[in-house]
Design an enzyme around this catalytic site. Sequence first.
Site, PDB file in Angstrom:
ATOM      1  CE  LYS A  34      -1.556   1.026   4.408  1.00 31.23           C
ATOM      2  NZ  LYS A  34      -2.501   0.942   5.485  1.00 31.23           N
ATOM      3  CE  LYS A  51      17.667  -2.125  16.262  1.00 36.09           C
ATOM      4  NZ  LYS A  51      16.293  -2.580  16.429  1.00 36.09           N
ATOM      5  N   GLY A 181       6.083   1.468  28.853  1.00 36.24           N
ATOM      6  CA  GLY A 181       6.441   0.119  28.409  1.00 36.24           C
ATOM      7  C   GLY A 181       7.946  -0.052  28.328  1.00 36.24           C
ATOM      8  N   GLY A 183       9.664  -2.552  27.264  1.00 42.42           N
ATOM      9  CA  GLY A 183       9.974  -3.684  26.383  1.00 42.42           C
ATOM     10  C   GLY A 183      11.068  -3.270  25.401  1.00 42.42           C
ATOM     11  N   GLY A 186      10.734   0.428  23.840  1.00 46.17           N
ATOM     12  CA  GLY A 186      10.939   1.436  24.881  1.00 46.17           C
ATOM     13  C   GLY A 186      12.407   1.563  25.246  1.00 46.17           C
ATOM     14  CG  LEU A 187      14.201  -1.332  27.557  1.00 49.48           C
ATOM     15  CD1 LEU A 187      14.783  -2.620  28.102  1.00 49.48           C
ATOM     16  CD2 LEU A 187      14.235  -0.244  28.625  1.00 49.48           C
ATOM     17  CG  LEU A 321      11.453 -11.240  16.906  1.00 51.32           C
ATOM     18  CD1 LEU A 321      12.220 -12.403  17.500  1.00 51.32           C
ATOM     19  CD2 LEU A 321      12.057  -9.903  17.327  1.00 51.32           C
ATOM     20  CG  HIS A 446      43.286 -14.953  23.094  1.00 53.06           C
ATOM     21  ND1 HIS A 446      42.505 -14.644  24.195  1.00 53.06           N
ATOM     22  CD2 HIS A 446      44.463 -14.302  23.263  1.00 53.06           C
ATOM     23  CE1 HIS A 446      43.200 -13.852  24.998  1.00 53.06           C
ATOM     24  NE2 HIS A 446      44.390 -13.628  24.457  1.00 53.06           N
TER      25      HIS A 446
HETATM   26  P1  FAD Z   1       5.662  -5.601   8.191  1.00 55.89           P
HETATM   27  O1  FAD Z   1       7.106  -5.356   8.159  1.00 55.89           O
HETATM   28  O2  FAD Z   1       4.847  -4.841   9.155  1.00 55.89           O
HETATM   29  O3  FAD Z   1       5.150  -5.322   6.696  1.00 55.89           O
HETATM   30  C1  FAD Z   1       3.814  -5.384   6.363  1.00 55.89           C
HETATM   31  C2  FAD Z   1       3.601  -4.582   5.106  1.00 55.89           C
HETATM   32  O4  FAD Z   1       2.297  -4.840   4.615  1.00 55.89           O
HETATM   33  C3  FAD Z   1       3.688  -3.078   5.300  1.00 55.89           C
HETATM   34  O5  FAD Z   1       4.556  -2.509   4.366  1.00 55.89           O
HETATM   35  C4  FAD Z   1       2.267  -2.590   5.091  1.00 55.89           C
HETATM   36  O6  FAD Z   1       2.198  -1.304   4.514  1.00 55.89           O
HETATM   37  C5  FAD Z   1       1.744  -3.638   4.126  1.00 55.89           C
HETATM   38  N1  FAD Z   1       0.297  -3.776   4.135  1.00 55.89           N
HETATM   39  C6  FAD Z   1      -0.518  -3.950   5.194  1.00 55.89           C
HETATM   40  N2  FAD Z   1      -1.793  -4.105   4.809  1.00 55.89           N
HETATM   41  C7  FAD Z   1      -1.787  -4.007   3.470  1.00 55.89           C
HETATM   42  C8  FAD Z   1      -2.807  -4.087   2.488  1.00 55.89           C
HETATM   43  N3  FAD Z   1      -4.074  -4.328   2.808  1.00 55.89           N
HETATM   44  N4  FAD Z   1      -2.450  -3.930   1.191  1.00 55.89           N
HETATM   45  C9  FAD Z   1      -1.163  -3.701   0.848  1.00 55.89           C
HETATM   46  N5  FAD Z   1      -0.173  -3.637   1.730  1.00 55.89           N
HETATM   47  C10 FAD Z   1      -0.478  -3.793   3.022  1.00 55.89           C
HETATM   48  N6  FAD Z   1      12.450  -7.004  14.487  1.00 55.89           N
HETATM   49  C11 FAD Z   1      13.643  -7.603  14.498  1.00 55.89           C
HETATM   50  O7  FAD Z   1      13.729  -8.800  14.215  1.00 55.89           O
HETATM   51  N7  FAD Z   1      14.784  -6.919  14.813  1.00 55.89           N
HETATM   52  C12 FAD Z   1      14.760  -5.601  15.139  1.00 55.89           C
HETATM   53  O8  FAD Z   1      15.803  -5.005  15.418  1.00 55.89           O
HETATM   54  C13 FAD Z   1      13.508  -4.936  15.143  1.00 55.89           C
HETATM   55  N8  FAD Z   1      13.423  -3.638  15.433  1.00 55.89           N
HETATM   56  C14 FAD Z   1      12.211  -3.000  15.374  1.00 55.89           C
HETATM   57  C15 FAD Z   1      12.155  -1.649  15.714  1.00 55.89           C
HETATM   58  C16 FAD Z   1      10.948  -0.976  15.672  1.00 55.89           C
HETATM   59  C17 FAD Z   1      10.908   0.485  16.025  1.00 55.89           C
HETATM   60  C18 FAD Z   1       9.774  -1.679  15.288  1.00 55.89           C
HETATM   61  C19 FAD Z   1       8.457  -0.967  15.217  1.00 55.89           C
HETATM   62  C20 FAD Z   1       9.810  -3.017  14.971  1.00 55.89           C
HETATM   63  C21 FAD Z   1      11.041  -3.697  15.024  1.00 55.89           C
HETATM   64  N9  FAD Z   1      11.130  -5.058  14.740  1.00 55.89           N
HETATM   65  C22 FAD Z   1      12.353  -5.689  14.795  1.00 55.89           C
HETATM   66  C23 FAD Z   1       9.950  -5.852  14.372  1.00 55.89           C
HETATM   67  C24 FAD Z   1       9.896  -6.036  12.850  1.00 55.89           C
HETATM   68  O9  FAD Z   1       9.901  -4.770  12.233  1.00 55.89           O
HETATM   69  C25 FAD Z   1       8.662  -6.818  12.463  1.00 55.89           C
HETATM   70  O10 FAD Z   1       8.629  -8.032  13.179  1.00 55.89           O
HETATM   71  C26 FAD Z   1       8.658  -7.130  10.984  1.00 55.89           C
HETATM   72  O11 FAD Z   1       8.711  -5.965  10.214  1.00 55.89           O
HETATM   73  C27 FAD Z   1       7.417  -7.944  10.590  1.00 55.89           C
HETATM   74  O12 FAD Z   1       7.450  -8.209   9.237  1.00 55.89           O
HETATM   75  P2  FAD Z   1       6.121  -8.491   8.392  1.00 55.89           P
HETATM   76  O13 FAD Z   1       6.602  -8.788   7.020  1.00 55.89           O
HETATM   77  O14 FAD Z   1       5.289  -9.473   9.091  1.00 55.89           O
HETATM   78  O15 FAD Z   1       5.304  -7.128   8.419  1.00 55.89           O
HETATM   79  P1  NAD Z   2       6.990  -5.373  23.962  1.00 52.04           P
HETATM   80  O1  NAD Z   2       5.962  -6.413  24.049  1.00 52.04           O
HETATM   81  O2  NAD Z   2       8.409  -5.751  23.738  1.00 52.04           O
HETATM   82  O3  NAD Z   2       6.993  -4.521  25.312  1.00 52.04           O
HETATM   83  C1  NAD Z   2       5.864  -3.906  25.812  1.00 52.04           C
HETATM   84  C2  NAD Z   2       6.106  -3.617  27.281  1.00 52.04           C
HETATM   85  O4  NAD Z   2       5.065  -2.788  27.731  1.00 52.04           O
HETATM   86  C3  NAD Z   2       6.108  -4.874  28.143  1.00 52.04           C
HETATM   87  O5  NAD Z   2       7.251  -4.883  28.960  1.00 52.04           O
HETATM   88  C4  NAD Z   2       4.813  -4.735  28.940  1.00 52.04           C
HETATM   89  O6  NAD Z   2       4.903  -5.330  30.215  1.00 52.04           O
HETATM   90  C5  NAD Z   2       4.664  -3.229  29.013  1.00 52.04           C
HETATM   91  N1  NAD Z   2       3.294  -2.765  29.229  1.00 52.04           N
HETATM   92  C6  NAD Z   2       2.146  -3.249  28.689  1.00 52.04           C
HETATM   93  N2  NAD Z   2       1.083  -2.560  29.141  1.00 52.04           N
HETATM   94  C7  NAD Z   2       1.573  -1.611  29.978  1.00 52.04           C
HETATM   95  C8  NAD Z   2       0.991  -0.582  30.767  1.00 52.04           C
HETATM   96  N3  NAD Z   2      -0.332  -0.414  30.795  1.00 52.04           N
HETATM   97  N4  NAD Z   2       1.778   0.216  31.514  1.00 52.04           N
HETATM   98  C9  NAD Z   2       3.118   0.033  31.511  1.00 52.04           C
HETATM   99  N5  NAD Z   2       3.739  -0.932  30.788  1.00 52.04           N
HETATM  100  C10 NAD Z   2       2.984  -1.735  30.030  1.00 52.04           C
HETATM  101  O7  NAD Z   2       6.470  -4.348  22.866  1.00 52.04           O
HETATM  102  P2  NAD Z   2       7.204  -3.154  22.111  1.00 52.04           P
HETATM  103  O8  NAD Z   2       8.443  -2.762  22.848  1.00 52.04           O
HETATM  104  O9  NAD Z   2       6.167  -2.153  21.831  1.00 52.04           O
HETATM  105  O10 NAD Z   2       7.636  -3.844  20.756  1.00 52.04           O
HETATM  106  C11 NAD Z   2       6.641  -4.392  19.869  1.00 52.04           C
HETATM  107  C12 NAD Z   2       7.177  -5.537  19.077  1.00 52.04           C
HETATM  108  O11 NAD Z   2       8.182  -5.101  18.176  1.00 52.04           O
HETATM  109  C13 NAD Z   2       7.787  -6.575  19.968  1.00 52.04           C
HETATM  110  O12 NAD Z   2       7.015  -7.731  19.864  1.00 52.04           O
HETATM  111  C14 NAD Z   2       9.155  -6.823  19.443  1.00 52.04           C
HETATM  112  O13 NAD Z   2       9.355  -8.179  19.164  1.00 52.04           O
HETATM  113  C15 NAD Z   2       9.252  -6.018  18.164  1.00 52.04           C
HETATM  114  N6  NAD Z   2      10.537  -5.312  18.206  1.00 52.04           N
HETATM  115  C16 NAD Z   2      11.682  -6.048  18.186  1.00 52.04           C
HETATM  116  C17 NAD Z   2      12.897  -5.429  18.291  1.00 52.04           C
HETATM  117  C18 NAD Z   2      14.130  -6.252  18.279  1.00 52.04           C
HETATM  118  O14 NAD Z   2      14.074  -7.400  17.880  1.00 52.04           O
HETATM  119  N7  NAD Z   2      15.265  -5.724  18.694  1.00 52.04           N
HETATM  120  C19 NAD Z   2      12.972  -4.060  18.417  1.00 52.04           C
HETATM  121  C20 NAD Z   2      11.790  -3.336  18.465  1.00 52.04           C
HETATM  122  C21 NAD Z   2      10.579  -3.980  18.345  1.00 52.04           C
END
Ligand code: FAD
Ligand code: NAD
Length: 468
Positions: A34, A51, A181, A183, A186-187, A321, A446
């Site tokens: 989209k 990153k 959060g 998680g 947040g971190l 992920l 090493h």
């Molecule tokens: P997405 O990447 O969400 O892609 C879905 C796509 O589908 C989007 O482009 C969307 O526009 C499109 N789409 C949706 N509905 C429609 C429709 N009806 N028609 C056409 N297109 C559509 N994961 C890691 O493993 N390592 C990380 O370091 C990491 N860091 C992250 C940091 C942040 C800030 C966030 C938000 C996420 C992070 N994640 C990380 C999680 C990771 O981004 C997702 O797990 C991953 O992108 C999921 O892939 P996906 O292909 O399922 O969906």
């Molecule tokens: P998360 O599930 O990692 O963390 C959410 C946190 O919010 C949890 O610790 C939870 O206990 C807390 N929480 C929930 N409700 C709350 C409340 N009412 N008040 C206070 N705390 C509350 O979710 P996220 O950090 O939003 O990340 C979303 C997804 O994106 C994750 O599933 C993660 O796998 C993916 N992601 C992955 C990476 C990576 O692989 N390095 C980086 C970013 C995001």
Amino acid sequence: MSSYDVVVIGSGPGGYVGAIRCAQLGFKTALIEKYSTLGGTCLNVGCIPSKALLDSSERYFNTVHTHADHGINVKDVKLDFSTMIKRVQEKVVKPTTDGVNFLMKKNKIDVLHGHGSFGDANTVEVDDGKKKTQVTAKNIIIATGSKPNSLPGVEIDKKRVISSTEALVLKEVPKHLVVIGGGVIGLELGSVYCRLGSKVTVVEYMDRLVPTMDKDAIKELQKALKKEGMNFHFQSAVQSVETLGKDVIVKAKDLKKDEEFILKGDYCLVSVGRKPYTDKLGLDKAGVKVDERGRIETNDHLQTSQSHIYAIGDVVKGAMLAHKAEEEGVYVAELLAGQKPHIDYNLIPGVVYTHPEVAAVGKTEDELKESGVSYKKGVFSYKASGRARASAEVFGMIKVLADEKTDEILGVHMCGARTADMIAEAVLAMEYRASAEDVARTCHAHPTYTEIFKEACLAATDNRALHS
Ligand code: FAD
Ligand code: NAD
């Protein structure tokens, strides 16, 4: 109307990687997205830009705070935040998403930009705002990913109350960023702004950060982040978030003390998880079911309630992920080609890209205890590593959990420098069902951080670490 062997909806790491594998296996494939750029959350507003900002902010932090220890004195360090953000967008995100366009062309995958929705179980309509195109397919893969979640009563206004998407493109460094959060998001994003000089306060519902990961590894991380300047409120529930001009007022309750408290910041990052994205996808027209959490229901072969429609990545159950989504994309393509692919979900590693990094694969101690598995553990500290001292990276540890009787590695939990890369060795070892002794008897160069993993394996094998 064009017809395809496979139509993939969504171009994130699940969708575009799945499409490539389909094309490699000889299927006529189309990818529907989209947005105008490919790559989904991961490449545009997720893994890659976050990153990049983590890397830039770490450089800034070290220049200001740690270079002097190495005898490098830098005066008048100035932060040019707009250049930092510009680099991420123009030099990291753009070439990466352009790279996906290149891969689509190379693999002769038709890319259709527009919102995809089911007309029926074999037809997808693509609406680009100007015209509607219909395509038919023998098989359809739903890879529509996820969107940020919020809390009841908390509206993400995208200006002062933001999700990760806005946090990646702010115009200024917040003075006080309140993070809801503790998680992964947040971190990671909290770290970025803490390093750049923001006061960062994290409000977490549970009694510790990233509650799904190993307690000891997270304890180490918590210590390090506190030292870096982050503030934490645990066992605290946010009740409301209000904006007053440039201020954001976060009201929360300390559940242990049963006391309310108020935090005043200029930005509030809501990072309480993500929700599957199936908006206006027309699932009902195709007869595809979702579960009680809005995730598309799939069986063990990632088939939905319609056997020729598959769903992968964040829109289905399991870890959200990028590498999990990719594995699933490849899995479905190979299944369609009549192969016998397999995914071991226990061996999907998880990483938090803070400093120190936390990385894990397999079972935690809590999970092993819960399932009644007898295990032994070996722990080795970064402090005892020559490489870690040489690089002034003495914070952290590696824990190896192995089966009490067979010595097979069941879980590896790391907190420290470069663990995001090192976890791959643990995944490979576990994929081949290595014992702790197998790794312990493997020669590690090493001085490297990987010796810490070897020593932890030695510690798990009859407590015979050499350097502790
Ligand atoms: P997405 O990447 O969400 O892609 C879905 C796509 O589908 C989007 O482009 C969307 O526009 C499109 N789409 C949706 N509905 C429609 C429709 N009806 N028609 C056409 N297109 C559509 N994961 C890691 O493993 N390592 C990380 O370091 C990491 N860091 C992250 C940091 C942040 C800030 C966030 C938000 C996420 C992070 N994640 C990380 C999680 C990771 O981004 C997702 O797990 C991953 O992108 C999921 O892939 P996906 O292909 O399922 O969906
Ligand atoms: P998360 O599930 O990692 O963390 C959410 C946190 O919010 C949890 O610790 C939870 O206990 C807390 N929480 C929930 N409700 C709350 C409340 N009412 N008040 C206070 N705390 C509350 O979710 P996220 O950090 O939003 O990340 C979303 C997804 O994106 C994750 O599933 C993660 O796998 C993916 N992601 C992955 C990476 C990576 O692989 N390095 C980086 C970013 C995001």
